[in-house]
Design a protein around this motif. Structure first.
Motif, PDB file in Angstrom:
ATOM      1  N   ASP A 174      -5.274  14.536  -1.241  1.00 54.03           N
ATOM      2  CA  ASP A 174      -6.388  13.773  -0.683  1.00 54.03           C
ATOM      3  C   ASP A 174      -7.291  13.250  -1.785  1.00 54.03           C
ATOM      4  O   ASP A 174      -8.286  12.586  -1.524  1.00 54.03           O
ATOM      5  N   GLY A 175      -6.937  13.556  -3.012  1.00 49.03           N
ATOM      6  CA  GLY A 175      -7.715  13.162  -4.182  1.00 49.03           C
ATOM      7  C   GLY A 175      -8.063  14.351  -5.036  1.00 49.03           C
ATOM      8  O   GLY A 175      -8.130  14.231  -6.265  1.00 49.03           O
ATOM      9  N   CYS A 176      -8.248  15.522  -4.382  1.00 49.46           N
ATOM     10  CA  CYS A 176      -8.558  16.723  -5.156  1.00 49.46           C
ATOM     11  C   CYS A 176      -7.889  17.979  -4.604  1.00 49.46           C
ATOM     12  O   CYS A 176      -7.994  19.038  -5.203  1.00 49.46           O
ATOM     13  N   ASN A 177      -7.175  17.889  -3.482  1.00 53.96           N
ATOM     14  CA  ASN A 177      -6.435  19.015  -2.907  1.00 53.96           C
ATOM     15  C   ASN A 177      -4.976  18.621  -2.701  1.00 53.96           C
ATOM     16  O   ASN A 177      -4.691  17.568  -2.103  1.00 53.96           O
ATOM     17  N   GLY A 178      -4.071  19.457  -3.193  1.00 54.94           N
ATOM     18  CA  GLY A 178      -2.664  19.196  -2.955  1.00 54.94           C
ATOM     19  C   GLY A 178      -2.310  19.460  -1.506  1.00 54.94           C
ATOM     20  O   GLY A 178      -2.813  20.404  -0.892  1.00 54.94           O
ATOM     21  N   GLU A 179      -1.447  18.618  -0.930  1.00 49.79           N
ATOM     22  CA  GLU A 179      -1.026  18.757   0.461  1.00 49.79           C
ATOM     23  C   GLU A 179       0.492  18.630   0.541  1.00 49.79           C
ATOM     24  O   GLU A 179       1.130  18.043  -0.337  1.00 49.79           O
ATOM     25  N   SER A 180       1.075  19.163   1.604  1.00 50.91           N
ATOM     26  CA  SER A 180       2.524  19.100   1.764  1.00 50.91           C
ATOM     27  C   SER A 180       2.898  19.359   3.217  1.00 50.91           C
ATOM     28  O   SER A 180       2.077  19.767   4.033  1.00 50.91           O
ATOM     29  N   GLY A 181       4.177  19.124   3.532  1.00 45.40           N
ATOM     30  CA  GLY A 181       4.674  19.351   4.880  1.00 45.40           C
ATOM     31  C   GLY A 181       6.103  18.863   4.999  1.00 45.40           C
ATOM     32  O   GLY A 181       6.785  18.639   3.992  1.00 45.40           O
ATOM     33  N   ARG A 182       6.565  18.713   6.237  1.00 45.97           N
ATOM     34  CA  ARG A 182       7.904  18.208   6.509  1.00 45.97           C
ATOM     35  C   ARG A 182       7.804  16.979   7.406  1.00 45.97           C
ATOM     36  O   ARG A 182       6.784  16.753   8.056  1.00 45.97           O
ATOM     37  N   TRP A 183       8.880  16.181   7.471  1.00 44.70           N
ATOM     38  CA  TRP A 183       8.850  14.968   8.278  1.00 44.70           C
ATOM     39  C   TRP A 183      10.263  14.580   8.697  1.00 44.70           C
ATOM     40  O   TRP A 183      11.249  14.918   8.038  1.00 44.70           O
ATOM     41  N   ILE A 184      10.345  13.887   9.849  1.00 47.68           N
ATOM     42  CA  ILE A 184      11.574  13.229  10.272  1.00 47.68           C
ATOM     43  C   ILE A 184      11.184  11.907  10.933  1.00 47.68           C
ATOM     44  O   ILE A 184      10.070  11.750  11.434  1.00 47.68           O
ATOM     45  N   SER A 185      12.100  10.967  10.905  1.00 49.31           N
ATOM     46  CA  SER A 185      11.856   9.668  11.542  1.00 49.31           C
ATOM     47  C   SER A 185      12.915   9.440  12.613  1.00 49.31           C
ATOM     48  O   SER A 185      13.932  10.134  12.675  1.00 49.31           O
ATOM     49  N   GLY A 186      12.660   8.445  13.456  1.00 51.03           N
ATOM     50  CA  GLY A 186      13.593   8.147  14.533  1.00 51.03           C
ATOM     51  C   GLY A 186      13.553   6.680  14.908  1.00 51.03           C
ATOM     52  O   GLY A 186      12.899   5.860  14.249  1.00 51.03           O
ATOM     53  N   ALA A 187      14.232   6.339  15.995  1.00 52.25           N
ATOM     54  CA  ALA A 187      14.316   4.957  16.443  1.00 52.25           C
ATOM     55  C   ALA A 187      12.936   4.433  16.827  1.00 52.25           C
ATOM     56  O   ALA A 187      12.058   5.183  17.253  1.00 52.25           O
ATOM     57  N   GLY A 188      12.750   3.131  16.658  1.00 51.16           N
ATOM     58  CA  GLY A 188      11.497   2.501  17.043  1.00 51.16           C
ATOM     59  C   GLY A 188      10.322   2.867  16.174  1.00 51.16           C
ATOM     60  O   GLY A 188       9.173   2.731  16.579  1.00 51.16           O
ATOM     61  N   GLY A 189      10.597   3.339  14.944  1.00 55.70           N
ATOM     62  CA  GLY A 189       9.520   3.733  14.055  1.00 55.70           C
ATOM     63  C   GLY A 189       8.929   5.091  14.372  1.00 55.70           C
ATOM     64  O   GLY A 189       7.835   5.419  13.889  1.00 55.70           O
ATOM     65  N   ALA A 190       9.622   5.905  15.179  1.00 60.98           N
ATOM     66  CA  ALA A 190       9.106   7.229  15.513  1.00 60.98           C
ATOM     67  C   ALA A 190       8.955   8.076  14.255  1.00 60.98           C
ATOM     68  O   ALA A 190       9.802   8.034  13.349  1.00 60.98           O
ATOM     69  N   LEU A 191       7.878   8.838  14.174  1.00 57.40           N
ATOM     70  CA  LEU A 191       7.613   9.698  13.030  1.00 57.40           C
ATOM     71  C   LEU A 191       7.003  11.005  13.514  1.00 57.40           C
ATOM     72  O   LEU A 191       6.062  11.003  14.315  1.00 57.40           O
ATOM     73  N   LEU A 192       7.564  12.118  13.051  1.00 62.09           N
ATOM     74  CA  LEU A 192       6.987  13.436  13.283  1.00 62.09           C
ATOM     75  C   LEU A 192       6.779  14.092  11.932  1.00 62.09           C
ATOM     76  O   LEU A 192       7.685  14.068  11.082  1.00 62.09           O
ATOM     77  N   ALA A 193       5.603  14.674  11.723  1.00 58.76           N
ATOM     78  CA  ALA A 193       5.305  15.321  10.446  1.00 58.76           C
ATOM     79  C   ALA A 193       4.416  16.530  10.663  1.00 58.76           C
ATOM     80  O   ALA A 193       3.605  16.567  11.591  1.00 58.76           O
ATOM     81  N   THR A 194       4.589  17.518   9.809  1.00 55.18           N
ATOM     82  CA  THR A 194       3.720  18.690   9.805  1.00 55.18           C
ATOM     83  C   THR A 194       2.852  18.637   8.559  1.00 55.18           C
ATOM     84  O   THR A 194       3.187  17.980   7.573  1.00 55.18           O
ATOM     85  N   ALA A 195       1.738  19.339   8.589  1.00 54.23           N
ATOM     86  CA  ALA A 195       0.849  19.461   7.430  1.00 54.23           C
ATOM     87  C   ALA A 195       0.478  20.923   7.272  1.00 54.23           C
ATOM     88  O   ALA A 195      -0.012  21.554   8.203  1.00 54.23           O
ATOM     89  N   ARG A 196       0.719  21.470   6.086  1.00 57.12           N
ATOM     90  CA  ARG A 196       0.455  22.878   5.825  1.00 57.12           C
ATOM     91  C   ARG A 196      -1.005  23.093   5.422  1.00 57.12           C
ATOM     92  O   ARG A 196      -1.744  22.151   5.178  1.00 57.12           O
TER      93      ARG A 196
END
Length: 297
Positions: free
Chosen positions: A228-250
């Motif tokens: 975010d500029g000063c904190n590291g972030e991470s997670g997982r993601w998958i995409s699908g048809a029609g621009g579908a996006l699912l993501a997690t944030a730890r």
């Protein structure tokens, strides 16, 4: 023509009855049978039917765990060789499923060989899961990218009390209005945006404004990392048809800096991703923008 009219009447009646059954603040959801439409018609799945405490069956990994508890965005994997693991999950009405483990008891991390990174690594079998469906008995089946079963879920599991297991995890999770809203089908991507897929998303992206050190990098193995500029972030993601996006944030540190950009929140609330010119636009389930980024490679 008479048969088509009769089919339309049954569909409308089914929708009305379904709407009546969703009234109220919270309730357990019974396993839903496989949904089949007429030829050429895709009937959406109901991801809220995944909420529950499930006994894991037919998992190839003997240390995978005994119970998978799915609540409103919260996941617990009980009975693994590293103890009870916690994290988050995402699913949509197209049948996509994503899980991310990022919590483990300190005793497991420190005292069991091979579990040192249990709080940092989603188990291999669970990483393989990218989809779900319901079998002929209406029970959930978790699938890999090739639509092959990875695990079957049987309802009614009850976790055994443990010193490191919160009492809230012992209770059967309920489907709340909040959970329904979080799992509601996302509106279609605007026609002005080109749907993004995994190939197009992989790479490094930076916000259109805000802290110069903020960024998001999607990797081909389904991980993302950023700042975010000063904190590291991470997670997982998958995409699908029609621009579908699912993501997690730890979980992240909470250092403050001016002009920080909540890239993790952007991703966690996004359900669609589209490209407008050279700009990646993230949209939530209601079609409202959560963020805009541009590629750096």
């Amino acid at each position: 023509m008479a048969g088509e009219g009769r089919l339309a009447t049954l569909i409308v009646l089914g929708l009305l009855l379904s709407g009546c059954g969703r009234q109220g603040n919270s309730e357990p959801v019974a396993p839903r049978p496989p949904l089949a439409g007429t030829a050429g018609v895709v009937v959406p799945l109901a991801p809220e039917s995944l909420i529950g405490s499930w006994t894991l069956v037919d998992v190839a990994d003997p240390g995978a765990g005994k119970i998978l508890r799915l609540a409103g965005g919260e996941l617990h994997l009980v009975g693994t060789r590293c103890g009870t693991l916690g994290g988050t999950w995402r699913a949509n009405s197209d049948g996509a499923f994503l899980a991310d483990i990022w919590q483990a008891p300190a005793a497991a991390v420190e005292g069991i060989p091979g579990c040192e990174k249990a709080s940092q690594e989603t188990p291999g079998w669970l990483r393989r899961v990218t989809a779900y469906q319901f079998d002929g008995k209406g029970l959930p089946v978790l699938l890999d990218g090739g639509r092959q079963p990875v695990a079957r879920l049987v309802p009614g599991a009850t976790p055994t009390p443990e010193p490191n297991l919160a009492d809230s995890v012992l209770a059967p999770p309920l489907v709340t209005d909040e959970a329904r809203r979080a799992l509601a089908p996302a509106v279609a991507l605007p026609v002005t945006l080109v749907p993004m897929d995994q190939r197009r998303l992989v790479g490094r992206w930076v916000p259109r404004s805000g802290h110069k050190a903020a960024y998001v990098e999607f990797t081909a193995d389904g991980e993302w990392r950023g700042s975010d500029g000063c904190n590291g972030e991470s997670g997982r993601w998958i995409s699908g048809a029609g621009g579908a996006l699912l993501a997690t944030a730890r979980g992240v540190t909470l250092a403050f800096c001016a002009d920080s950009v909540p890239v993790g929140q952007w991703l966690a609330t996004a359900r669609r991703a589209g490209l407008g010119g050279e700009v990646l636009v993230l949209l939530d389930a209601q079609g409202d923008e959560t963020g805009r980024l541009t590629a750096t490679n």
